[in-house]
Scaffold this active site. Structure first.
Site, PDB file in Angstrom:
ATOM      1  N   GLY A   1       2.398   5.119  -7.447  1.00  0.00           N
ATOM      2  CA  GLY A   1       1.246   4.409  -8.528  1.00  0.00           C
ATOM      3  C   GLY A   1       0.717   2.364  -7.855  1.00  0.00           C
ATOM      4  O   GLY A   1      -0.283   3.030  -7.024  1.00  0.00           O
ATOM      5  N   CYS A   2       1.763   1.932  -7.944  1.00  0.00           N
ATOM      6  CA  CYS A   2       0.756   0.526  -8.115  1.00  0.00           C
ATOM      7  C   CYS A   2       0.881   0.353  -5.815  1.00  0.00           C
ATOM      8  O   CYS A   2       0.272  -0.297  -5.001  1.00  0.00           O
ATOM      9  CB  CYS A   2       1.466  -0.543  -7.936  1.00  0.00           C
ATOM     10  SG  CYS A   2       1.781  -0.880  -9.723  1.00  0.00           S
TER      11      CYS A   2
END
Length: 209
Positions: free
Chosen positions: A150-151
């Protein structure tokens, strides 16, 4: 222009970006929501990634390299959550009026270390991260944190897009499963970043600024 050395997939993918002359450590979203039992994004085994991130931070601090952090914050009522919060409802745990304190960082920034507040996956999107790095003279980011798919992934891609050399430290990142972690590291290393081991990253950070 120097032609990059072929990577493990030949000349098509996995060229090496390498380290520049001014690295910084960026710790992404490493907070209680991921690292403590019962957290909305609790990881199965966060301990090794937290320890590796702490080692990177200590090496950077000890040798004069910048350390930066990111944290996710939303206003009361999630008015700034946009479609991301609709897609991932558990992000409401990071609203300013949410109970539990899940957004509190697991490792403590030192005074003067920037904490970039974000609402979306990439630490570059809608934030001051890029101009802050440019002001510090940074050309390379040693990336740690969560989650790999994700991030961390989104930030590494935008680091490359913004002209910084992303070095994703394998042991300092974590995800919901080993398969997600490893598959995303493989794809990042093929196209968007150098995936590096902790020992090599520490060696580079232990060179004086």
């Amino acid at each position: 222009m120097t032609v990059p050395e072929p990577g493990p997939h030949g000349t098509a993918f996995s060229g090496r970006l390498g380290w520049g002359s001014r690295p910084a450590v960026l710790v992404i979203d490493l907070c209680r929501a991921y690292t403590e039992p019962g957290g909305p994004f609790a990881l199965p085994d966060p301990g090794p990634a937290v320890e590796a991130a702490a080692a990177l931070v200590a090496a950077a601090r000890g040798h004069g390299h910048p350390v930066l952090w990111t944290a996710v914050r939303y206003t009361r009522g999630m008015a700034d959550g946009g479609l991301f919060a609709r897609k991932v409802p558990a992000l409401a745990a990071f609203a300013e009026d949410a109970p539990g304190g899940w957004g509190e960082l697991t490792l403590a920034p030192d005074p003067g270390e920037p904490v970039v507040v974000k609402q979306y996956a990439s630490a570059f999107f809608g934030t001051t991260l890029a101009p802050t790095l440019l002001g510090l003279g940074v050309d390379t980011l040693a990336i740690a944190g969560v989650s790999t798919s994700g991030c961390v992934r989104a930030t590494a891609m935008d680091a490359l897009n913004s002209g910084f050399r992303p070095q994703v430290v394998r042991q300092a990142c974590a995800d919901r499963s080993p398969a997600l972690h490893e598959n995303n590291l493989a794809d990042l290393d093929a196209k968007y970043a150098d995936v590096v081991d902790l020992a090599g990253a520490l060696d580079c950070l232990q060179r004086p600024a």
